[in-house]
Design an enzyme around this catalytic site. Structure first.
Site, PDB file in Angstrom:
ATOM      1  N   GLU A 204      20.310 -44.102  68.797  1.00 18.35           N
ATOM      2  CA  GLU A 204      19.967 -45.211  67.908  1.00 18.35           C
ATOM      3  C   GLU A 204      18.500 -45.569  68.112  1.00 18.35           C
ATOM      4  O   GLU A 204      17.889 -45.199  69.125  1.00 18.35           O
ATOM      5  CB  GLU A 204      20.821 -46.432  68.260  1.00 18.35           C
ATOM      6  CG  GLU A 204      22.305 -46.250  68.014  1.00 18.35           C
ATOM      7  CD  GLU A 204      22.623 -45.972  66.570  1.00 18.35           C
ATOM      8  OE1 GLU A 204      22.295 -46.791  65.705  1.00 18.35           O
ATOM      9  OE2 GLU A 204      23.210 -44.913  66.286  1.00 18.35           O
ATOM     10  N   LYS A 219      32.166 -49.132  66.805  1.00 15.51           N
ATOM     11  CA  LYS A 219      33.032 -48.154  66.139  1.00 15.51           C
ATOM     12  C   LYS A 219      34.500 -48.409  66.505  1.00 15.51           C
ATOM     13  O   LYS A 219      35.397 -48.326  65.659  1.00 15.51           O
ATOM     14  CB  LYS A 219      32.604 -46.741  66.527  1.00 15.51           C
ATOM     15  CG  LYS A 219      31.216 -46.381  66.007  1.00 15.51           C
ATOM     16  CD  LYS A 219      30.645 -45.150  66.681  1.00 15.51           C
ATOM     17  CE  LYS A 219      29.246 -44.811  66.162  1.00 15.51           C
ATOM     18  NZ  LYS A 219      28.563 -43.780  66.940  1.00 15.51           N
ATOM     19  N   GLY A 316      23.810 -37.087  63.373  1.00 10.71           N
ATOM     20  CA  GLY A 316      22.993 -36.095  62.655  1.00 10.71           C
ATOM     21  C   GLY A 316      23.052 -36.368  61.160  1.00 10.71           C
ATOM     22  O   GLY A 316      24.083 -36.836  60.652  1.00 10.71           O
TER      23      GLY A 316
HETATM   24  N1  HSE Z   1      23.604 -42.949  68.049  1.00  9.21           N
HETATM   25  C1  HSE Z   1      24.866 -42.569  67.514  1.00  9.21           C
HETATM   26  C2  HSE Z   1      25.466 -41.525  68.425  1.00  9.21           C
HETATM   27  C3  HSE Z   1      24.692 -42.015  66.120  1.00  9.21           C
HETATM   28  O1  HSE Z   1      24.792 -41.070  69.358  1.00  9.21           O
HETATM   29  O2  HSE Z   1      26.610 -41.174  68.262  1.00  9.21           O
HETATM   30  C4  HSE Z   1      25.915 -42.128  65.274  1.00  9.21           C
HETATM   31  O3  HSE Z   1      26.418 -43.412  65.181  1.00  9.21           O
END
Ligand code: HSE
Length: 445
Positions: A204, A219, A316
């Site tokens: 992020e 999440k 990605g």
């Molecule tokens: N920074 C997040 C990860 C990207 O590493 O999974 C997807 O949400």
């Protein structure tokens, strides 16, 4: 700001085209435009409705993105795009507040469907936004918000109606899994692996959200609601990140037949719904232990299917864009399901199970002064609370001079968190250990 016709159109269909506005042209936004271009013929064949991007918004109009964005109407303000003459607003700005929230609210309240990849926004405001979407009779799609390219939202919302779910857990952050995998395979430090993850664009904007566990928690909050039909409560999640995981833990785990993963776990227990994000020891033979690098995986325990694991790219541009496009296509087809599977008014309040009541096995690494009675005292503190030890390991590396303290690793059979915490406080008070203990929960298969 005026709009002009866009050359990006898909299909030859009798239905009115779906007019799309996209806000945020970073890695994911640019990839969404690329996929819509690339899939034009296939989408036209399969769905028979034009999908037309009519406007875009981003911080910089001139940035090199490998795309010609001059063909779309440009909006400096995403909220203006949200209120423009479009049917669907795609929010790829990010952040739980500010511009993203304002623009999504504007879109929904002016009767536009919304597709977003913004887990932080949904974890904080998902209930209110879903209610607004329901009131306005529009869709709110967020497949891309959890586990990148894995269709986990659709699976939980639509694919398991004959099941009662007991647990959903997974590797939901590619950056953390990448770091832990590389530390193990290449014996690299945490800092080296984090720098590489950032260079590769997995992390992020603020990587503390990844390594601190907040990204996984956002999440998990979404998955819990879908799995158990409960209202989202992002503050009801116990969160620990991976920054204190050392190579010593990774190597000890390996020797004992485990691997360390940052998991998000939501589980129905007799005390309520347990939601936790923490480094977890998983048996090396388990499906989840095989998931390495930036790959994500989610396992669902459900009574009819027993166990279902979906794995795939969790981060990605193209992988995440794949989920955004799936939501766009669903909306083009007319899908208007309640965003969280049930109307918001029918979602139950989340009854939070206290972490102290968590029941499971534990890995404990102690730094113990190597003197008579130390091991006996530790074992006694465990036995006093009926904590049964599965294995115990004390090792000095060959050739090493006698150190002041040696690592002692214990694996316990299932017990309660409250008892482990009490036992470790007593061990500390006995004065045989040099540092605060390392404690890692073990997740059963
Ligand atoms: N920074 C997040 C990860 C990207 O590493 O999974 C997807 O949400």
């Amino acid at each position: 700001m005026g709009q002009k016709a866009s050359p990006l159109s898909i299909g030859i269909a009798p239905m009115q085209p779906l007019r799309v506005g996209i806000a945020g042209l970073g890695t994911v936004g640019a990839a969404v435009l690329k996929l819509l271009d690339r899939q034009a013929a296939a989408l036209a064949l399969r769905y028979g409705r034009k999908i037309v991007v009519t406007g875009v918004s981003a911080k910089e109009s001139r940035k090199e993105r490998g795309l010609d964005v001059s063909r779309f109407a440009w909006f400096d303000d995403p909220a203006e795009l949200a209120a423009a003459d479009i049917d669907l607003f795609v929010e790829l700005i990010g952040g739980a507040a500010g511009t993203a929230l304002t623009a999504v609210e504007r879109a929904l309240s002016t009767g536009k469907s919304v597709v977003t990849a913004n887990k932080a926004l949904l974890a904080r405001h998902g209930m209110r936004l879903a209610e607004l979407a329901e009131t306005k009779g529009v869709a709110l799609g967020f497949e891309a918000s959890v586990a990148g390219g894995i269709p986990i939202i659709k699976t939980l919302r639509e694919a398991l109606p004959g099941n009662s779910l007991s647990r959903v857990y997974g590797i939901l952050n590619g950056t953390c899994n990448y770091i832990l995998s590389r530390m193990e395979i290449e014996h690299l430090s945490f800092a080296e692996c984090l720098a590489e993850a950032q260079r590769l664009g997995y992390a992020e904007a603020d990587p503390s959200f990844d390594i601190g566990g907040e990204d996984t928690a956002h999440k998990l909050a979404i998955l819990t609601s879908l799995a158990f039909g409960t209202r989202i409560d992002p503050d009801a999640i116990a969160i620990e990140g991976i920054k204190d995981i050392s190579l010593a833990d990774i190597e000890a785990a390996s020797e004992l037949g485990y691997r360390i993963k940052l998991l998000g776990v939501a589980e129905r227990t007799s005390a309520g719904i347990e939601q936790r994000v923490h480094p977890t020891m998983v048996p090396r033979s388990s499906a989840i232990a095989q998931v390495m690098g930036v790959t994500n995986a989610v396992t669902i325990d459900a009574d009819a299917v027993h166990e279902l694991t979906l794995s795939g790219p969790g981060a990605g541009g193209l992988a995440t864009a794949s989920s955004v496009v799936a939501d766009i296509v669903d909306i083009a087809k007319g899908a208007r399901l309640p965003p969280f599977g049930l109307p918001v008014a029918a979602l139950a309040p989340l009854e939070q199970a206290p972490l102290q009541m968590h029941e499971g096995g534990y890995y404990i690494r102690l730094s113990v002064y190597d003197r008579p009675g130390a091991a006996a005292a530790i074992a006694m503190r465990m036995a006093e609370r009926s904590i049964s030890l599965e294995s115990i390991m004390q090792r000095r590396r060959p050739g090493e001079r006698k150190p002041a303290a040696v690592p002692v690793v214990l694996i316990t059979h299932a017990t309660y968190e409250k008892l482990i915490r009490e036992a470790l406080a007593a061990v500390m008070a006995d004065g045989f250990v040099a540092e605060p203990p390392q404690l890692i929960r073990i997740e059963r298969e």
